[in-house]
Write a protein that holds these residues in place. Structure first.
Motif, PDB file in Angstrom:
ATOM      1  N   GLU A 369       0.828  -1.213   0.000  1.00 40.86           N
ATOM      2  CA  GLU A 369       0.000   0.000   0.000  1.00 40.86           C
ATOM      3  C   GLU A 369       0.859   1.258   0.000  1.00 40.86           C
ATOM      4  O   GLU A 369       0.528   2.244  -0.671  1.00 40.86           O
ATOM      5  N   ARG A 370       1.946   1.239   0.734  1.00 36.28           N
ATOM      6  CA  ARG A 370       2.815   2.421   0.796  1.00 36.28           C
ATOM      7  C   ARG A 370       3.416   2.738  -0.567  1.00 36.28           C
ATOM      8  O   ARG A 370       3.482   3.897  -0.979  1.00 36.28           O
ATOM      9  N   LYS A 371       3.859   1.687  -1.283  1.00 39.03           N
ATOM     10  CA  LYS A 371       4.460   1.904  -2.602  1.00 39.03           C
ATOM     11  C   LYS A 371       3.428   1.856  -3.723  1.00 39.03           C
ATOM     12  O   LYS A 371       3.760   2.170  -4.871  1.00 39.03           O
ATOM     13  N   ASP A 372       2.186   1.451  -3.384  1.00 39.94           N
ATOM     14  CA  ASP A 372       1.099   1.349  -4.362  1.00 39.94           C
ATOM     15  C   ASP A 372       1.501   0.476  -5.545  1.00 39.94           C
ATOM     16  O   ASP A 372       1.360   0.847  -6.714  1.00 39.94           O
ATOM     17  N   VAL A 373       1.998  -0.717  -5.228  1.00 40.47           N
ATOM     18  CA  VAL A 373       2.431  -1.655  -6.267  1.00 40.47           C
ATOM     19  C   VAL A 373       1.217  -2.426  -6.779  1.00 40.47           C
ATOM     20  O   VAL A 373       0.421  -2.948  -5.995  1.00 40.47           O
ATOM     21  N   ARG A 374       1.104  -2.509  -8.117  1.00 40.40           N
ATOM     22  CA  ARG A 374       0.010  -3.244  -8.741  1.00 40.40           C
ATOM     23  C   ARG A 374       0.581  -4.211  -9.781  1.00 40.40           C
ATOM     24  O   ARG A 374       1.669  -3.991 -10.312  1.00 40.40           O
ATOM     25  N   VAL A 375      -0.176  -5.269 -10.050  1.00 39.55           N
ATOM     26  CA  VAL A 375       0.220  -6.207 -11.106  1.00 39.55           C
ATOM     27  C   VAL A 375       0.225  -5.455 -12.438  1.00 39.55           C
ATOM     28  O   VAL A 375      -0.690  -4.671 -12.727  1.00 39.55           O
ATOM     29  N   HIS A 376       1.262  -5.678 -13.261  1.00 39.38           N
ATOM     30  CA  HIS A 376       1.507  -5.040 -14.565  1.00 39.38           C
ATOM     31  C   HIS A 376       2.109  -3.643 -14.429  1.00 39.38           C
ATOM     32  O   HIS A 376       2.314  -2.968 -15.447  1.00 39.38           O
ATOM     33  N   ASP A 377       2.416  -3.199 -13.203  1.00 41.88           N
ATOM     34  CA  ASP A 377       3.109  -1.921 -13.028  1.00 41.88           C
ATOM     35  C   ASP A 377       4.529  -1.998 -13.573  1.00 41.88           C
ATOM     36  O   ASP A 377       5.184  -3.053 -13.509  1.00 41.88           O
ATOM     37  N   THR A 378       5.010  -0.889 -14.107  1.00 41.63           N
ATOM     38  CA  THR A 378       6.431  -0.730 -14.396  1.00 41.63           C
ATOM     39  C   THR A 378       7.088  -0.217 -13.119  1.00 41.63           C
ATOM     40  O   THR A 378       6.623   0.768 -12.525  1.00 41.63           O
ATOM     41  N   VAL A 379       8.138  -0.905 -12.671  1.00 44.96           N
ATOM     42  CA  VAL A 379       8.737  -0.579 -11.381  1.00 44.96           C
ATOM     43  C   VAL A 379      10.250  -0.429 -11.511  1.00 44.96           C
ATOM     44  O   VAL A 379      10.872  -0.963 -12.441  1.00 44.96           O
ATOM     45  N   LEU A 380      10.791   0.319 -10.581  1.00 47.06           N
ATOM     46  CA  LEU A 380      12.244   0.439 -10.467  1.00 47.06           C
ATOM     47  C   LEU A 380      12.700  -0.584  -9.436  1.00 47.06           C
ATOM     48  O   LEU A 380      12.230  -0.581  -8.296  1.00 47.06           O
ATOM     49  N   VAL A 381      13.602  -1.499  -9.824  1.00 46.29           N
ATOM     50  CA  VAL A 381      14.113  -2.508  -8.905  1.00 46.29           C
ATOM     51  C   VAL A 381      15.600  -2.292  -8.693  1.00 46.29           C
ATOM     52  O   VAL A 381      16.289  -1.733  -9.546  1.00 46.29           O
ATOM     53  N   GLN A 382      16.067  -2.733  -7.536  1.00 44.76           N
ATOM     54  CA  GLN A 382      17.492  -2.636  -7.256  1.00 44.76           C
ATOM     55  C   GLN A 382      17.942  -3.859  -6.482  1.00 44.76           C
ATOM     56  O   GLN A 382      17.151  -4.497  -5.794  1.00 44.76           O
ATOM     57  N   ARG A 383      19.224  -4.166  -6.641  1.00 49.91           N
ATOM     58  CA  ARG A 383      19.834  -5.180  -5.791  1.00 49.91           C
ATOM     59  C   ARG A 383      20.489  -4.417  -4.659  1.00 49.91           C
ATOM     60  O   ARG A 383      21.642  -4.041  -4.722  1.00 49.91           O
ATOM     61  N   ALA A 384      19.702  -4.141  -3.627  1.00 52.91           N
ATOM     62  CA  ALA A 384      20.190  -3.339  -2.504  1.00 52.91           C
ATOM     63  C   ALA A 384      21.369  -4.043  -1.870  1.00 52.91           C
ATOM     64  O   ALA A 384      21.301  -5.212  -1.532  1.00 52.91           O
ATOM     65  N   GLY A 385      22.469  -3.302  -1.705  1.00 47.42           N
ATOM     66  CA  GLY A 385      23.679  -3.952  -1.239  1.00 47.42           C
ATOM     67  C   GLY A 385      24.234  -4.880  -2.300  1.00 47.42           C
ATOM     68  O   GLY A 385      25.080  -5.710  -2.029  1.00 47.42           O
ATOM     69  N   ASP A 386      23.751  -4.734  -3.529  1.00 51.68           N
ATOM     70  CA  ASP A 386      24.171  -5.549  -4.668  1.00 51.68           C
ATOM     71  C   ASP A 386      23.865  -7.030  -4.461  1.00 51.68           C
ATOM     72  O   ASP A 386      24.524  -7.892  -5.015  1.00 51.68           O
ATOM     73  N   VAL A 387      22.849  -7.354  -3.626  1.00 51.36           N
ATOM     74  CA  VAL A 387      22.558  -8.763  -3.374  1.00 51.36           C
ATOM     75  C   VAL A 387      21.087  -9.080  -3.592  1.00 51.36           C
ATOM     76  O   VAL A 387      20.718  -9.796  -4.510  1.00 51.36           O
ATOM     77  N   ILE A 388      20.202  -8.572  -2.757  1.00 50.36           N
ATOM     78  CA  ILE A 388      18.810  -9.004  -2.747  1.00 50.36           C
ATOM     79  C   ILE A 388      17.926  -8.016  -3.501  1.00 50.36           C
ATOM     80  O   ILE A 388      17.936  -6.822  -3.211  1.00 50.36           O
ATOM     81  N   PRO A 389      17.137  -8.486  -4.469  1.00 50.69           N
ATOM     82  CA  PRO A 389      16.291  -7.574  -5.246  1.00 50.69           C
ATOM     83  C   PRO A 389      15.153  -6.996  -4.402  1.00 50.69           C
ATOM     84  O   PRO A 389      14.575  -7.686  -3.561  1.00 50.69           O
ATOM     85  N   GLU A 390      14.826  -5.752  -4.654  1.00 53.56           N
ATOM     86  CA  GLU A 390      13.680  -5.119  -4.023  1.00 53.56           C
ATOM     87  C   GLU A 390      13.084  -4.108  -4.991  1.00 53.56           C
ATOM     88  O   GLU A 390      13.765  -3.579  -5.868  1.00 53.56           O
ATOM     89  N   ILE A 391      11.791  -3.854  -4.822  1.00 55.00           N
ATOM     90  CA  ILE A 391      11.123  -2.823  -5.626  1.00 55.00           C
ATOM     91  C   ILE A 391      11.279  -1.494  -4.907  1.00 55.00           C
ATOM     92  O   ILE A 391      10.860  -1.345  -3.759  1.00 55.00           O
ATOM     93  N   VAL A 392      11.894  -0.531  -5.596  1.00 50.73           N
ATOM     94  CA  VAL A 392      12.132   0.782  -4.998  1.00 50.73           C
ATOM     95  C   VAL A 392      10.880   1.641  -5.086  1.00 50.73           C
ATOM     96  O   VAL A 392      10.431   2.224  -4.105  1.00 50.73           O
ATOM     97  N   LYS A 393      10.302   1.698  -6.284  1.00 51.58           N
ATOM     98  CA  LYS A 393       9.112   2.516  -6.470  1.00 51.58           C
ATOM     99  C   LYS A 393       8.426   2.141  -7.775  1.00 51.58           C
ATOM    100  O   LYS A 393       9.006   1.485  -8.648  1.00 51.58           O
ATOM    101  N   VAL A 394       7.195   2.580  -7.888  1.00 52.07           N
ATOM    102  CA  VAL A 394       6.422   2.405  -9.124  1.00 52.07           C
ATOM    103  C   VAL A 394       6.670   3.610 -10.026  1.00 52.07           C
ATOM    104  O   VAL A 394       6.735   4.754  -9.563  1.00 52.07           O
ATOM    105  N   ILE A 395       6.815   3.352 -11.343  1.00 49.80           N
ATOM    106  CA  ILE A 395       6.956   4.437 -12.312  1.00 49.80           C
ATOM    107  C   ILE A 395       5.542   4.849 -12.744  1.00 49.80           C
ATOM    108  O   ILE A 395       4.954   4.268 -13.668  1.00 49.80           O
ATOM    109  N   ASP A 396       4.972   5.834 -12.042  1.00 55.62           N
ATOM    110  CA  ASP A 396       3.569   6.202 -12.267  1.00 55.62           C
ATOM    111  C   ASP A 396       3.288   6.594 -13.715  1.00 55.62           C
ATOM    112  O   ASP A 396       2.217   6.296 -14.259  1.00 55.62           O
TER     113      ASP A 396
END
Length: 675
Positions: A369-396
């Motif tokens: 809810e905080r990031k408002d992630v939805r299925v089929h969203d375009t998102v920015l992902v990162q390997r935080a610490g260059d290891v584990i993937p996470e979604i940073v934010k949605v590209i509105d």
């Protein structure tokens, strides 16, 4: 409101303690570096606003994790502090402004810039020019003695080089630096592990840490580890005027100094150096995750001093995690061993910093809810610490109208049981104790690294044993049939025998290890250690009521309720009883008592018969404690050759002064009394 904030801070501290232990002690992080940094920054910010709620055991007062029990403890001459992190030009400007205010100066500040290696910090104690003790950072005060392992690292000198341009070699020099595994060596090591049927290391840092924590130094010697020096723990003995000149002295003594270390004369040069290293990082043959900025002048460093966890004269300017954009193709839900149902985003595969990313955790409903992630969203992902993937934010701006909200299931995706929402928790849970997914994760946990660490029983093998009907409950591990095991696909007689021997080796274990392995809700490894030190044996713990559990320092209401409920449950009690019937022996971990209890020993000068570490271990083995400085708690001062100011101060304070012979006589007397 104040109680709510106190509860929130305690939950946050417990989170940080758990992840710090996973990262610093076990080398098995379960969240990304970036996520841990965010948790720690949140704690510091909340404690700054509510200083009245800061507790003595807060992670803000600590640096890392506790030393592993398999190595002899090694107490540091001075604390091995951590570094505060910054992430932007504005934050560096704020750091510099704070330094200026503390020094009450507008004079230009000169900085030394060092690449921040992603390895394992170590301390090397040299006496009369020879390597005497090598240790890990540990909790910042006490680390793990890994001298034999460090001696196998070719770039660590076993003795100082002779250089006539330097003053006399100090009697004791405490050198600190970073041990790491070069990229090429990391690739070769993982290739060999895969050929040998072993799991590859997640990253070079874990590989370096795992190599140094091998009990057999011969294994460490086969790993091509490297080392760079970055400082000393007793800089006064070198009489260097600045950080750069100190590193130059260390280089003359034979220590490797990173060639990218440089001096910057103002803020603009520091910012330019950051951009240069950020662009260069992927071309280097070793991992760096930022750069360290240090005030060069040693006198200024001394004036600035340190907080409880970090020096005021240095800061780590970290690089942003590697990022890319992709699409959330679907969201599925996974069930953990405690019934927590976690959403996982399945992504259109995208390469992030050389690794193909296909999944990212979404943690819980609040996160979505905080990031408002939805299925089929375009998102920015990162390997935080260059290891584990996470979604940073949605590209509105990429939304086209076909995006769909994430729908949480009403029933468990594995067993169909209606899911529960627990007040005060962000997760949803499956309350079915017989849920096959929970049972699978519980069995994987019991045999895995956080449990009994049974070699050869990783996740895939446990899944296979469950599928073949060979294990259903925890005691079934100790009932495995060797003949049946040998017939399994991919096993054979030798593999079966090796696993059965590994299981047999785990039949005698410490109370803390068993408590942690059982997978009791809200009881991690840190809490298991607290319980094991408080209760004499498993029977006492099983019989403890809530009030008795709350008397354990560090145990809260939630954990106490969980423990009582666990041991009141008939099936759980049967599990523990069956383990005993199958030959599992649980060692008590209560500290040994002796008449050295309550006595604090300080060692000063050079001992002739014992090393300093051996002397300290004798004190601790008989219930005493060791101090590194003169204070009100010190009861006995043991003096060796060339004892200096500490001896004089002890005499002024009227403390008991013991020679080395007196100390050995005392210890021998203790041994006779305790037999």
């Amino acid at each position: 409101m104040n109680q709510e904030m106190a509860d929130r801070l305690e939950r946050l501290r417990e989170q940080i303690r758990f992840h710090a232990h996973r990262y610093y002690v076990l080398d098995e992080p379960v969240i990304a570096d970036g996520e841990y940094d965010a948790l720690f920054r949140q704690l510091l910010e909340l404690e700054a606003v509510h200083p009245e709620l800061v507790t003595p055991d807060s992670p803000s007062h600590r640096v890392g994790g506790l030393p592993l029990e398999t190595f002899i403890p090694a107490e540091h001459v001075s604390p091995m502090l951590s570094l505060d992190n910054i992430f932007s030009v504005d934050e560096f400007a704020a750091f510099e402004d704070k330094v200026r205010r503390y020094l009450k100066t507008d004079e230009p500040l000169r900085y030394v810039i060092e690449p921040k290696l992603d390895g394992l910090a170590v301390e090397l104690v040299y006496r009369q020019g020879l390597l005497a003790v090598g240790s890990t950072r540990g909790d910042g005060q006490v680390g793990e003695n890994i001298t034999a392992q460090l001696k196998t690292v070719a770039s660590i000198p076993l003795r100082f080089l002779v250089d006539d341009s330097l003053p006399a070699v100090p009697d004791e020099l405490v050198v600190r630096g970073e041990v790491f595994l070069p990229r090429q060596a990391f690739t070769q090591l993982n290739r060999q592990r895969e050929q040998d049927g072993e799991a590859p290391f997640a990253n070079p840092r874990n590989a370096a840490a795992g190599s140094l924590r091998q009990l057999d130094p011969k294994i460490t010697a086969r790993r091509p580890l490297a080392f760079f020096v970055y400082g000393v723990g007793n800089p006064e003995v070198l009489a260097a005027s600045g950080q750069k000149s100190m590193l130059a002295m260390l280089a003359k003594l034979g220590f490797p100094v990173n060639q990218l270390v440089t001096v910057c004369n103002d803020r603009q040069e520091v910012e330019a150096r950051y951009r240069y290293l950020a662009a260069l990082r992927h071309e280097l043959d070793y991992e760096i995750d930022g750069m360290v900025v240090k005030v060069d002048d040693m006198d200024l460093q001394q004036r600035l001093g340190a907080t409880a966890r970090a020096p005021r004269w240095a800061v780590a300017w970290k690089f942003p995690a590697a990022q890319a954009t992709t699409v959330v193709e679907t969201v599925e839900f996974q069930v953990g061993r405690t019934g927590a149902v976690t959403p996982v985003a399945y992504l259109r595969p995208v390469e992030v910093n050389g690794v193909m990313v296909r999944r990212a955790t979404l943690h819980n409903r609040d996160e979505i809810e905080r990031k408002d992630v939805r299925v089929h969203d375009t998102v920015l992902v990162q390997r935080a610490g260059d290891v584990i993937p996470e979604i940073v934010k949605v590209i509105d701006g990429q939304r086209c109208g076909r995006e769909q909200p994430v729908v949480f299931p009403a029933a468990c995706p594995e067993c169909g049981t209606p899911l529960q929402t627990v007040p005060g928790e962000a997760v949803i849970r499956c309350g079915n104790r017989y849920c096959p997914a929970q049972n699978l994760q519980k069995l994987i946990h019991f045999s895995g690294k956080s449990g009994l660490d049974i070699e050869g029983l990783g996740k895939k093998n446990v899944e296979q044993l469950i599928g073949e009907g060979l294990i259903r409950t925890i005691p079934d591990f100790f009932r495995l049939d060797p003949a049946r095991l040998a017939t399994l696909d991919g096993w054979g007689g030798k593999s079966a025998q090796n696993v059965l021997q590994a299981i047999e080796d785990r039949k005698t274990l410490g109370l803390a290890q068993l408590i942690g392995a059982l997978g009791i809700r809200h009881v991690g490894e840190v809490t298991a250690g607290l319980l094991a030190r408080h209760f004499a044996d498993l029977d006492q713990l099983k019989a403890a009521d809530k009030e008795q559990l709350l008397q354990v320092d560090g145990i809260g209401e939630q954990t106490a309720d969980s423990l009582v409920a666990y041991f009141q449950d008939r099936e759980n009690r049967e599990t523990v009883e069956q383990l005993a019937d199958l030959g599992v022996v649980v060692r008590a971990e209560a500290p040994k008592q002796s008449f050295l209890d309550g006595r604090f020993f300080l060692f000063t000068g050079t001992l002739q018969t014992l090393s300093r570490e051996e002397a300290k271990q004798l004190v601790k083995a008989h219930g005493g404690q060791v101090s590194t400085g003169i204070g009100q708690r010190v009861t006995d001062v043991v003096v060796g050759d060339k004892a200096g100011s500490k001896k004089r101060k002890a005499e002024e304070m009227g403390l008991a002064i013991l020679s080395e012979a007196d100390f050995l006589t005392l210890v021998n007397t203790v041994n006779k009394e305790e037999r």
